[in-house]
Scaffold this active site. Structure first.
Site, short mmCIF file in Angstrom:
data_model
loop_
_atom_site.label_atom_id
_atom_site.label_comp_id
_atom_site.label_asym_id
_atom_site.label_seq_id
_atom_site.Cartn_x
_atom_site.Cartn_y
_atom_site.Cartn_z
N LYS A 280 0.85 -1.19 0.00
CA LYS A 280 0.00 0.00 0.00
C LYS A 280 0.89 1.25 0.00
O LYS A 280 1.82 1.35 0.80
CB LYS A 280 -0.91 -0.01 1.24
CG LYS A 280 -2.18 0.79 1.08
CD LYS A 280 -3.17 0.50 2.20
CE LYS A 280 -4.50 1.21 1.97
NZ LYS A 280 -5.48 0.94 3.02
N GLU A 364 -19.18 -5.61 11.06
CA GLU A 364 -20.10 -4.85 11.91
C GLU A 364 -21.13 -5.73 12.60
O GLU A 364 -21.52 -5.46 13.75
CB GLU A 364 -20.79 -3.77 11.09
CG GLU A 364 -19.91 -2.62 10.65
CD GLU A 364 -19.08 -2.93 9.42
OE1 GLU A 364 -18.27 -2.08 9.02
OE2 GLU A 364 -19.24 -4.03 8.84
N ARG A 392 -25.44 -2.40 8.30
CA ARG A 392 -25.24 -3.83 8.08
C ARG A 392 -25.50 -4.66 9.32
O ARG A 392 -25.54 -5.88 9.25
CB ARG A 392 -23.81 -4.06 7.57
CG ARG A 392 -23.59 -3.40 6.21
CD ARG A 392 -22.31 -3.83 5.57
NE ARG A 392 -21.15 -3.21 6.17
CZ ARG A 392 -19.92 -3.35 5.70
NH1 ARG A 392 -19.70 -4.14 4.67
NH2 ARG A 392 -18.90 -2.75 6.27
#
Length: 620
Positions: A280, A364, A392
């Site tokens: 990254k 979640e 969610r």
């Protein structure tokens, strides 16, 4: 940018030499750093997938083949390679291109991708549609190791493995989601190794067997024997145990190697998982050193990597400070986050109280159910989630928290419009679904001080589930706190007038106050009332404070049907028969990306539009 300017899709990339593609990767990195420095956006993740994206677009024609992103903030390179270089001048700005895949924007964008862990399921659906309808195209799912911390990813992988549908699942492994990845999957991926000659030998063997009489049957039989031997002597990956053909891990910055492997994976004509290792922030030292900072960043100086905007104290910062104070005083307090300790403001809390901080990854549903378990056994969990991601966990909120009336505190960050991240990230539905949960108390602070007072009450005095919802950014012109618990006033009067009552809550207060000033300049005196809670509506107190016999206008930053207007009108009708209640909200639609002020104007929630609307209500 000699090569990048000439690239508009698959055919242009195929025509390049290996050297030209390598030069193209350098040009893309230069473009991304320069462009995102001016507009802000998601940088580190896109720098990490430059070679991978070039390889995908070279092997697959995404105008026809379906490329499904899992969280599309890594789609910038894809957009650059499919003819949208010019659009980056208005990246994530009102009327400009989205920071996520958007089918309305290009046929090369197969699907919207703003939430995590669903790419394999979507891609499998597309593959099955191809088979059902007798069509011919390739299907690719690009999923990060961070997204694989979400359970839905495994539902998709489990089904894909037994589907028999030809598809390529690319696991982009950079050991990061936004922060460093956590959990068993991260440890599993770090252990995986493979032979570089394995795939070539497998393909050569398959081609040879196909040429022999009865070779296909012999190939299948020998494969079964090979698999039995392998199970006896070699440790398999979890993906192979599911039934997927696993290739990797491979260097995600080796462009010729990636092109070769992707071509081979496509030719296998079966469900294949290609494990790619990327870095990254690749190619930009500041992003490599601090990828979390450059995950999503505002405008910055590309020479120094420093942000240009002045740092201000946000609601997220305030939440973290208050949570630290509470934890210092009460050993029952703990914090739960879903892969976003930095974005939600609890990094310092995590450092101070590591044993009471639970980063569960992008999960979640698990976060909320675990909070239920913690609360049932006497802890006081504070679940810190963005509003859009809290959606969610609706079932878990209902079944694992609400049903037992458990003392779980929800710190609902990014409530309301969030601006440049657009429709997948606007927090404009939580009021509606949280109000459906019996016993849920929803508090709506307007200032940093009020947020902290409400959070302290929610943790120390409340007995059931409480949600404290607050916007992105910082407070407006009002900095006082009017929260004194449920026994205090739940309706704050900010302006007294005789012609109309304006009712609002949360961060729309400034717009409504400005509308009150504009109305006064035109001879209309408005009473402006702000609700401190929107769960059990304080209609009795509201009825006492509103202008008797005059219209009530409810103004809220939610989509139609997800706010309080209808419920408030019904309750006021019982208290004040004949009371006229009108309202202005975001409308029954998904709201695009853009500056919040522009979106308010688009939806008629800016002060001038509200002024005109109130005058229309009064003249009707």
């Amino acid at each position: 940018m000699n090569i990048l300017q000439r690239i508009n899709g698959h055919e242009d990339l195929k025509a390049l030499s290996d050297a030209e593609r390598a030069q193209l990767c350098g040009e893309i990195r230069e473009f991304l750093i320069s462009s995102v420095a001016k507009t802000g956006g998601h940088l580190a993740g896109n720098l990490g997938v430059v070679e991978l994206s070039v390889a995908i677009e070279t092997v697959f024609n995404t105008a026809k083949d379906r490329l499904v992103f899992d969280v599309g903030h890594q789609s910038y390179v894809h957009k650059l390679l499919t003819g949208r270089q010019a659009g980056f001048a208005l990246l994530r700005q009102y009327g400009g291109i989205s920071g996520f895949p958007k089918p309305e924007e290009s046929d090369c964008d197969a699907f919207v991708a703003g939430h995590a862990s669903n790419s394999v399921s979507i891609a499998l659906g597309m593959a099955r549609a191809r088979t059902m309808l007798g069509q011919d195209y390739n299907v690719v799912a690009l999923i990060g190791d961070g997204a694989c911390t979400g359970g839905m990813a495994y539902e998709g992988l489990n089904d894909a493995a037994v589907s028999g549908e030809p598809m390529v699942i690319i696991l982009n492994d950079n050991e990061m989601s936004i922060g460093r990845n956590v959990g068993g999957l991260a440890k599993h991926l770090s252990r995986l190794r493979s032979s570089e000659h394995y795939l070539g030998a497998k393909q050569a063997y398959r081609r040879m067997m196909k040429k022999l009489p009865g070779g296909q049957a012999l190939y299948l039989a020998s494969s079964r024997v090979k698999n039995r031997v392998k199970q006896l002597f070699l440790k398999e990956t979890m993906f192979e145990n599911m039934g997927l053909t696993y290739l990797g891990p491979v260097d995600g910055h080796d462009l010729p190697g990636l092109i070769s492997l992707l071509s081979a994976a496509k030719d296998l004509n079966e469900p294949v998982l290609l494990h790619v290792l990327t870095k990254k922030g690749k190619g930009y030292s500041f992003a490599e050193e601090d990828p979390a900072k450059f995950h999503g960043i505002g405008k910055f100086d590309p020479e120094t990597g420093k942000k240009l905007a002045t740092k201000v104290k946000t609601f997220s910062d305030s939440l973290g400070e208050c949570l630290e104070q509470l934890a210092q005083e009460d050993p029952r307090i703990c914090a739960i986050t879903a892969a976003m300790p930095g974005g939600t403001g609890i990094l310092n809390f995590q450092k101070r109280f590591p044993s009471r901080t639970f980063d569960v990854g992008i999960a979640e549903e698990h976060a909320v159910s675990m909070a239920g378990g913690l609360a049932k056994q006497g802890a006081v969990p504070v679940v810190v989630l963005y509003s859009t991601f809290l959606q969610r966990s609706y079932d878990q909120l209902m079944e694992d928290v609400g049903l037992l009336g458990l003392h779980v505190v929800l710190a609902v960050d990014r409530a309301g419009l969030v601006g440049d991240d657009g429709p997948t990230h606007h927090g404009v539905f939580d009021v509606g679904f949280l109000r459906q949960i019996p016993g849920m108390r929803i508090l709506t602070p307007v200032s940093l001080a009020e947020q902290q007072d409400m959070l302290r009450w929610a943790a120390e005095e409340a007995t059931g589930p409480v949600a404290v919802r607050y916007p992105r950014g910082t407070e407006g012109s009002y900095s006082a706190s009017d929260w004194n618990g449920l026994e205090g006033d739940l309706v704050k009067c900010h302006r007294q007038g005789k012609d109309v009552t304006l009712v609002t809550y949360g961060n729309l207060l400034d717009n409504v106050l400005q509308a009150g000033e504009l109305l006064a300049q035109q001879g209309v005196e408005a009473t402006i009332l702000r609700l401190l809670t929107v769960s059990e509506l304080p209609t009795g107190e509201l009825a006492r404070k509103m202008v008797s016999g005059k219209p009530v206008v409810v103004i809220e930053e939610t989509c139609t049907g997800s706010g309080i207007r209808e419920a408030l009108a019904w309750e006021l009708e019982n208290l004040c028969p004949g009371c006229k209640v009108a309202g202005r909200d975001l409308g029954h639609r998904f709201i695009p990306h853009g500056a919040v002020s522009q979106l308010h104007q688009m939806c008629g929630l800016d002060s001038q539009s509200l002024t005109e609307f109130v005058k229309e209500v009064l003249s009707a």
